[in-house]
Design a protein around this motif. Structure first.
Motif, PDB file in Angstrom:
ATOM      1  N   GLY A 140       0.814  -1.224   0.000  1.00 25.94           N
ATOM      2  CA  GLY A 140       0.000   0.000   0.000  1.00 25.94           C
ATOM      3  C   GLY A 140       0.838   1.260   0.000  1.00 25.94           C
ATOM      4  N   THR A 143       2.152   1.865  -3.550  1.00 29.47           N
ATOM      5  CA  THR A 143       1.169   2.419  -4.483  1.00 29.47           C
ATOM      6  C   THR A 143       0.649   3.776  -4.023  1.00 29.47           C
ATOM      7  N   GLU A 145      -1.370   4.188  -1.520  1.00 31.87           N
ATOM      8  CA  GLU A 145      -2.746   4.038  -1.055  1.00 31.87           C
ATOM      9  C   GLU A 145      -2.862   3.892   0.460  1.00 31.87           C
ATOM     10  N   ARG A 187      -5.637   5.842   5.077  1.00 33.87           N
ATOM     11  CA  ARG A 187      -5.427   6.481   3.768  1.00 33.87           C
ATOM     12  C   ARG A 187      -4.537   7.696   3.957  1.00 33.87           C
TER      13      ARG A 187
END
Length: 192
Positions: A140, A143, A145, A187
């Motif tokens: 994550g 990327t 994210e 996030r």
């Protein structure tokens, strides 16, 4: 094959063992206290002798269920990442973790005794689970994210807290809501 090498179980014996393991996991997960071996055999639709042939003691059954659950969590991280983006993989993995926590309810006394005696290496399990979480977090982060400042220990502590106050199945909706809130917090913040 030498005399020292153990013989592989027959296919039907391996299938029966796996079925008993699945049923025991389900029974442990739904139990408020430790179910009897007889209750597990009855739920599996087999005689008690069949259960004892595969798992000669309660400890051997608890050990097998525990190890199977840990393997599902560690392998599950890789499998979920292969099919889902990291945030979705992490969300799905948290559900596996919740099942693992719930399964412990029906085997807690035996499990604690086994950990205390050293039959189950709790520290090794913790290391394996944190590595699985790290694998998802690293994907994550790569990327963009998932936040870079969150650790596997943070996630594990959050999950333990969530599943302590909202144990499935009776509090599944609350657990799901809390998991979604936690994952929203993972996030990265967007600057405008």
């Amino acid at each position: 094959m030498t005399d020292a090498e153990p013989r592989a179980p027959r296919a039907d014996a391996a299938r029966n063992r796996n079925q008993l393991l699945e049923v025991a996991t389900r029974v442990f997960e739904s139990a408020d206290s430790e179910p009897s071996m007889r209750a597990i055999a009855r739920e599996a639709g087999v005689g008690i002798a069949t259960l004892y042939r595969h798992f000669p003691t309660r400890e051997s059954l608890v050990d097998a269920v525990y190890r199977d659950q840990v393997m599902r969590l560690t392998e599950g991280a890789r499998e979920l990442l292969a099919e889902l983006p990291p945030p979705a993989a992490l969300r799905r993995w948290t559900e596996l973790f919740g099942s693992w926590i719930a399964t412990k309810n029906g085997m807690l006394d035996t499990l604690l005794a086994m950990i205390e005696s050293g039959e189950i290496a709790h520290a090794q399990t913790q290391t394996e689970l944190l590595a699985a979480i790290d694998e998802i977090l690293d994907a994550g982060r790569a990327t963009g994210e998932l936040r870079a400042d969150v650790t596997a220990e943070d996630i594990a502590a959050g999950l333990i807290g969530i599943f302590t106050v909202a144990r499935p199945p009776e509090h599944s909706a609350r657990a799901s809501r809390l998991l979604n809130i936690m994952l929203d917090g993972l996030r990265p913040t967007r600057t405008v």
